[in-house]
Design a protein around this motif. Sequence first.
Motif, PDB file in Angstrom:
ATOM      1  N   GLY A  43    -120.882   4.296 -15.423  1.00  0.00           N
ATOM      2  CA  GLY A  43    -119.795   5.134 -15.909  1.00  0.00           C
ATOM      3  C   GLY A  43    -120.257   6.529 -16.262  1.00  0.00           C
ATOM      4  N   PHE A 102    -112.236  17.455 -12.694  1.00  0.00           N
ATOM      5  CA  PHE A 102    -113.661  17.404 -12.431  1.00  0.00           C
ATOM      6  C   PHE A 102    -114.056  18.245 -11.229  1.00  0.00           C
ATOM      7  CE2 PHE A 102    -115.307  14.150 -15.288  1.00  0.00           C
ATOM      8  CZ  PHE A 102    -114.138  13.576 -15.751  1.00  0.00           C
TER       9      PHE A 102
ATOM     10  N   TYR B  32    -103.761   8.424 -26.201  1.00  0.00           N
ATOM     11  CA  TYR B  32    -103.542   8.929 -24.849  1.00  0.00           C
ATOM     12  C   TYR B  32    -104.538   8.251 -23.944  1.00  0.00           C
ATOM     13  CZ  TYR B  32    -103.225  12.476 -21.115  1.00  0.00           C
ATOM     14  OH  TYR B  32    -103.066  13.129 -19.925  1.00  0.00           O
ATOM     15  N   ILE B  34    -105.833   7.525 -19.762  1.00  0.00           N
ATOM     16  CA  ILE B  34    -105.827   8.112 -18.419  1.00  0.00           C
ATOM     17  C   ILE B  34    -106.556   7.179 -17.461  1.00  0.00           C
ATOM     18  CG2 ILE B  34    -106.416  10.164 -17.066  1.00  0.00           C
ATOM     19  CD1 ILE B  34    -106.958  11.555 -19.843  1.00  0.00           C
ATOM     20  N   TYR B  36    -108.542   7.311 -13.800  1.00  0.00           N
ATOM     21  CA  TYR B  36    -109.158   8.179 -12.812  1.00  0.00           C
ATOM     22  C   TYR B  36    -109.644   7.358 -11.628  1.00  0.00           C
ATOM     23  CZ  TYR B  36    -109.506  11.905 -16.350  1.00  0.00           C
ATOM     24  OH  TYR B  36    -109.230  12.863 -17.288  1.00  0.00           O
ATOM     25  N   GLN B  38    -112.483   7.565  -8.526  1.00  0.00           N
ATOM     26  CA  GLN B  38    -113.662   8.277  -8.062  1.00  0.00           C
ATOM     27  C   GLN B  38    -114.126   7.716  -6.728  1.00  0.00           C
ATOM     28  OE1 GLN B  38    -117.232   8.118 -10.502  1.00  0.00           O
ATOM     29  NE2 GLN B  38    -117.949  10.082  -9.704  1.00  0.00           N
ATOM     30  N   PRO B  44    -114.425  12.350 -10.338  1.00  0.00           N
ATOM     31  CA  PRO B  44    -113.195  11.582 -10.602  1.00  0.00           C
ATOM     32  C   PRO B  44    -111.958  12.444 -10.458  1.00  0.00           C
ATOM     33  CG  PRO B  44    -114.841  11.185 -12.311  1.00  0.00           C
ATOM     34  CD  PRO B  44    -115.329  12.346 -11.493  1.00  0.00           C
ATOM     35  N   PHE B  46    -107.761  12.558 -11.423  1.00  0.00           N
ATOM     36  CA  PHE B  46    -106.679  12.022 -12.248  1.00  0.00           C
ATOM     37  C   PHE B  46    -105.677  11.256 -11.377  1.00  0.00           C
ATOM     38  CE2 PHE B  46    -103.554  12.097 -15.610  1.00  0.00           C
ATOM     39  CZ  PHE B  46    -102.349  12.231 -14.960  1.00  0.00           C
ATOM     40  N   PHE B  89    -111.696   4.351 -13.250  1.00  0.00           N
ATOM     41  CA  PHE B  89    -112.080   4.424 -14.655  1.00  0.00           C
ATOM     42  C   PHE B  89    -110.840   4.544 -15.514  1.00  0.00           C
ATOM     43  CE2 PHE B  89    -116.595   5.085 -14.282  1.00  0.00           C
ATOM     44  CZ  PHE B  89    -116.774   5.717 -13.067  1.00  0.00           C
ATOM     45  N   ASN B  93    -108.292   8.763 -25.175  1.00  0.00           N
ATOM     46  CA  ASN B  93    -108.423  10.029 -25.865  1.00  0.00           C
ATOM     47  C   ASN B  93    -108.204   9.803 -27.348  1.00  0.00           C
ATOM     48  OD1 ASN B  93    -108.690  12.761 -26.320  1.00  0.00           O
ATOM     49  ND2 ASN B  93    -106.526  13.165 -25.979  1.00  0.00           N
ATOM     50  N   TYR B  98    -111.251  18.278 -31.614  1.00  0.00           N
ATOM     51  CA  TYR B  98    -111.553  18.535 -30.213  1.00  0.00           C
ATOM     52  C   TYR B  98    -111.174  17.327 -29.370  1.00  0.00           C
ATOM     53  CZ  TYR B  98    -114.395  21.966 -32.609  1.00  0.00           C
ATOM     54  OH  TYR B  98    -114.831  22.970 -33.422  1.00  0.00           O
ATOM     55  N   GLN B  99    -110.785  17.656 -28.139  1.00  0.00           N
ATOM     56  CA  GLN B  99    -110.449  16.555 -27.256  1.00  0.00           C
ATOM     57  C   GLN B  99    -111.724  15.901 -26.750  1.00  0.00           C
ATOM     58  OE1 GLN B  99    -109.248  17.506 -23.366  1.00  0.00           O
ATOM     59  NE2 GLN B  99    -108.672  15.459 -22.822  1.00  0.00           N
ATOM     60  N   LYS B 100    -111.872  14.655 -26.989  1.00  0.00           N
ATOM     61  CA  LYS B 100    -113.000  13.911 -26.456  1.00  0.00           C
ATOM     62  C   LYS B 100    -112.470  12.643 -25.825  1.00  0.00           C
ATOM     63  CE  LYS B 100    -115.672  13.613 -30.085  1.00  0.00           C
ATOM     64  NZ  LYS B 100    -116.903  13.298 -30.859  1.00  0.00           N
ATOM     65  N   VAL B 101    -112.864  12.438 -24.605  1.00  0.00           N
ATOM     66  CA  VAL B 101    -112.385  11.283 -23.861  1.00  0.00           C
ATOM     67  C   VAL B 101    -113.536  10.315 -23.656  1.00  0.00           C
ATOM     68  CG1 VAL B 101    -111.366  10.504 -21.714  1.00  0.00           C
ATOM     69  CG2 VAL B 101    -110.653  12.680 -22.706  1.00  0.00           C
ATOM     70  N   PHE B 103    -114.874   7.223 -21.508  1.00  0.00           N
ATOM     71  CA  PHE B 103    -114.640   6.548 -20.243  1.00  0.00           C
ATOM     72  C   PHE B 103    -115.206   5.132 -20.261  1.00  0.00           C
ATOM     73  CE2 PHE B 103    -113.079   9.815 -17.352  1.00  0.00           C
ATOM     74  CZ  PHE B 103    -113.331  10.969 -18.069  1.00  0.00           C
ATOM     75  N   GLY B 104    -114.508   4.229 -19.609  1.00  0.00           N
ATOM     76  CA  GLY B 104    -115.027   2.892 -19.403  1.00  0.00           C
ATOM     77  C   GLY B 104    -116.092   2.895 -18.317  1.00  0.00           C
ATOM     78  N   THR B 105    -116.694   1.743 -18.081  1.00  0.00           N
ATOM     79  CA  THR B 105    -117.784   1.660 -17.109  1.00  0.00           C
ATOM     80  C   THR B 105    -117.292   1.686 -15.674  1.00  0.00           C
ATOM     81  OG1 THR B 105    -117.753  -0.733 -17.326  1.00  0.00           O
ATOM     82  CG2 THR B 105    -119.348   0.461 -18.666  1.00  0.00           C
TER      83      THR B 105
END
Lengths: 111, 113
Positions: A43, A102, B32, B34, B36, B38, B44, B46, B89, B93, B98-101, B103-105
Amino acid sequence: SQTIHQWPATLVQPVGSPLSLECTVEGTSNPNLYWYRQAAGRGLQLLFYSVGIGQISSEVPQNLSASRPQDRQFILSSKKLLLSDSGFYLCAWSHGAGEQYFGPGTRLTVT
Amino acid sequence: GESVGLHLPTLSVQEGDNSIINCAYSNSASDYFIWYKQESGKGPQFIIDIRSNMDKRQGQRVTVLLNKTVKHLSLQIAATQPGDSAVYFCAENRPGGYQKVTFGTGTKLQVIP
């Protein structure tokens, strides 16, 4: 429309050499900027994020650093690369609490 | 700590069938989410998002379902096509500053022609 550029696309560097990866965004202003690293088959790991010029937050301790000299420019650097720095480096931008866009990524191999 | 995880690392689906990719999150404050996609060697992209005040959102051939009771998120792809083969993925959020996301594996979707 907005676009995000990263270069180089691929890079092979010896252990102990310096690193500089550049990311630029076009078509938007005051973006949040991010650097991620992705190991093969894994990930995304957030390395740094920035909400403005000169404002850098680090997520994980490492031998990498980031700088934002201009509003739409984000640079990832290292003074001395380690083997463990190999990976796929992705830059992304967003506006506030929204989806991230990205770049194409840089594949770094440290030998 | 808080994390976003996926149930299955690899999913193989016959072309034309529907795909369901699952995701569990543990931060009840996340508001929130999302998905993605990839493709190999690319960044990735959206696909679709959903806010915590909704439980379902539909796009073109994709539907995201959110179950806040069990902290579960899923992505449904209708009539899966070879071009859907990729790693998917989910991301959460977390609010506040600050926006920090996170992500899963990721789940690798393989479409069998």
